[in-house]
Design a protein around this motif. Structure first.
Motif, PDB file in Angstrom:
ATOM      1  N   ALA A   1      -5.846  -3.406   4.906  1.00  0.00           N
ATOM      2  CA  ALA A   1      -5.714  -2.671   4.013  1.00  0.00           C
ATOM      3  C   ALA A   1      -7.367  -3.336   2.658  1.00  0.00           C
ATOM      4  N   ALA A   2      -7.323  -4.339   2.877  1.00  0.00           N
ATOM      5  CA  ALA A   2      -8.454  -5.662   1.821  1.00  0.00           C
ATOM      6  C   ALA A   2      -9.911  -4.537   2.761  1.00  0.00           C
ATOM      7  N   LEU A   3      -9.713  -4.072   3.739  1.00  0.00           N
ATOM      8  CA  LEU A   3     -11.212  -3.605   4.235  1.00  0.00           C
ATOM      9  C   LEU A   3     -11.620  -2.775   3.829  1.00  0.00           C
ATOM     10  N   THR A   4     -10.134  -2.016   3.055  1.00  0.00           N
ATOM     11  CA  THR A   4     -10.703  -0.962   2.464  1.00  0.00           C
ATOM     12  C   THR A   4     -10.739  -0.434   0.613  1.00  0.00           C
ATOM     13  N   LYS A   5     -10.948  -1.996   0.360  1.00  0.00           N
ATOM     14  CA  LYS A   5     -10.541  -1.778  -1.218  1.00  0.00           C
ATOM     15  C   LYS A   5     -11.677  -0.786  -2.210  1.00  0.00           C
ATOM     16  N   ASP A   6     -13.020  -1.232  -1.109  1.00  0.00           N
ATOM     17  CA  ASP A   6     -14.179  -0.005  -2.326  1.00  0.00           C
ATOM     18  C   ASP A   6     -14.068   1.030  -1.673  1.00  0.00           C
ATOM     19  N   ALA A   7     -13.347   1.742  -0.374  1.00  0.00           N
ATOM     20  CA  ALA A   7     -13.325   2.733   0.107  1.00  0.00           C
ATOM     21  C   ALA A   7     -12.089   3.878  -0.457  1.00  0.00           C
ATOM     22  N   PRO A   8     -11.860   4.763  -1.378  1.00  0.00           N
ATOM     23  CA  PRO A   8     -11.487   4.987  -1.824  1.00  0.00           C
ATOM     24  C   PRO A   8     -10.780   6.613  -0.825  1.00  0.00           C
ATOM     25  N   ARG A   9     -11.984   6.892  -0.237  1.00  0.00           N
ATOM     26  CA  ARG A   9     -11.522   7.670   1.283  1.00  0.00           C
ATOM     27  C   ARG A   9     -10.674   6.934   2.269  1.00  0.00           C
ATOM     28  N   ILE A  10     -11.178   5.658   2.177  1.00  0.00           N
ATOM     29  CA  ILE A  10      -9.940   5.001   3.854  1.00  0.00           C
ATOM     30  C   ILE A  10      -8.134   4.690   3.414  1.00  0.00           C
ATOM     31  N   ARG A  11      -7.715   4.728   3.721  1.00  0.00           N
ATOM     32  CA  ARG A  11      -6.511   4.536   3.645  1.00  0.00           C
ATOM     33  C   ARG A  11      -5.456   3.854   4.712  1.00  0.00           C
ATOM     34  N   THR A  12      -5.000   3.516   4.563  1.00  0.00           N
ATOM     35  CA  THR A  12      -4.338   2.207   5.268  1.00  0.00           C
ATOM     36  C   THR A  12      -2.829   2.737   5.587  1.00  0.00           C
ATOM     37  N   ALA A  13      -2.149   2.981   7.219  1.00  0.00           N
ATOM     38  CA  ALA A  13      -0.986   3.287   7.426  1.00  0.00           C
ATOM     39  C   ALA A  13      -0.458   1.710   7.674  1.00  0.00           C
ATOM     40  N   LEU A  14       0.791   1.686   7.299  1.00  0.00           N
ATOM     41  CA  LEU A  14       2.222   0.737   7.948  1.00  0.00           C
ATOM     42  C   LEU A  14       2.352   1.037   9.197  1.00  0.00           C
ATOM     43  N   GLY A  15       2.058   0.009  10.284  1.00  0.00           N
ATOM     44  CA  GLY A  15       2.836   0.480  11.200  1.00  0.00           C
ATOM     45  C   GLY A  15       3.158  -0.821  12.272  1.00  0.00           C
TER      46      GLY A  15
END
Length: 247
Positions: free
Chosen positions: A42-56
């Motif tokens: 999730a930290a990879l995408t802190k500046d990318a609002p169009r990338i969401r992180t799923a919990l798997g």
């Protein structure tokens, strides 16, 4: 463009891939294989609002990571998207089937208790068992069957269960994948790559390779590429507006 199933954290340089996705304005669902990987991914995408992180919690390593179910439960209130989850009926994982079932049914139960989630689901050689589990937990949320490879009858059942589907270049390169895609409801289809696991042109797929899936759907649906992309964008908007918890 939309990549609704990619493993950003498993590329050699995840930060560079996430940055390129943001620069190309891709919508990406970045899936994880273990709960312990979620925070870093999730930290990879802190500046990318169009990338969401799923919990798997991936079925192929359920036997190794089932001890992370309590962590999954603690993190679940923070997420809208769950994945990669599911079952894998491949012969190399058959001995771990009880662990897979335990993890998958527990995850579905937790999602139902939380009010439902958008879930990207693995069903390789286990389509019927995955559909049985989803039918037992209708409150778990919206299931997107990623790289679906079941039978025509299983596809029809999945449609009846209101499942969605994500299709990628690797799936659509084969006749079976194209035949299945042709029978999927167009308003419940999204594109994916499954990179870096899936291969495109003999190399690991990048998220922006979804353009090849759009081109393939254009041929399958006999529609211009711009209309296919419009349909996919409409599907994503509708999916993200559906009422599930933490939306």
């Amino acid at each position: 463009m939309i990549d609704f199933h990619a493993h950003l954290d498993l590329y050699p340089d995840p930060h560079a891939v996430a940055g390129e996705c943001a620069a190309r304005d891709l919508y990406v669902l970045s899936v994880t294989t273990t709960p312990s990987a979620w925070s870093g991914t999730a930290a990879l995408t802190k500046d990318a609002p169009r990338i969401r992180t799923a919990l798997g919690l991936h079925p192929q390593i359920a036997h190794e990571r089932k001890s992370e179910l309590p962590l999954f439960e603690r993190l679940l209130p923070q997420v809208r998207y769950v994945g990669e989850i599911g079952l894998d009926g491949g012969p190399e994982y058959r001995r771990y089937w009880p662990d897979q079932e335990h993890v998958f049914t527990r995850v579905l139960s937790l999602c139902a208790r939380a009010g439902g989630r958008v879930m990207t689901v693995h069903s390789r050689r286990a389509s019927t068992q995955v559909l049985d589990a989803l039918a037992m937990e209708p409150g778990a949320g919206i299931a997107i069957l990623h790289w679906f490879s079941g039978t025509q009858r299983e596809l029809a059942r999945a449609v009846d269960l209101n499942c969605w589907f994500s299709v990628g270049p690797a799936m659509l390169a084969g006749e079976k994948g194209r035949t299945l895609a042709a029978k999927m409801p167009r308003d419940r289809v999204l594109t994916e790559t499954d990179g870096p696991f899936a291969q495109v042109d003999g190399r690991a797929a990048w998220p922006w390779d979804v353009d090849q899936a759009v081109e393939a759907l254009s041929k399958i649906w006999s529609e211009p590429i711009d209309l296919v992309q419009r349909q996919l964008d409409s599907n994503l908007r509708r999916l993200t507006k559906q009422r599930v918890a933490n939306g």
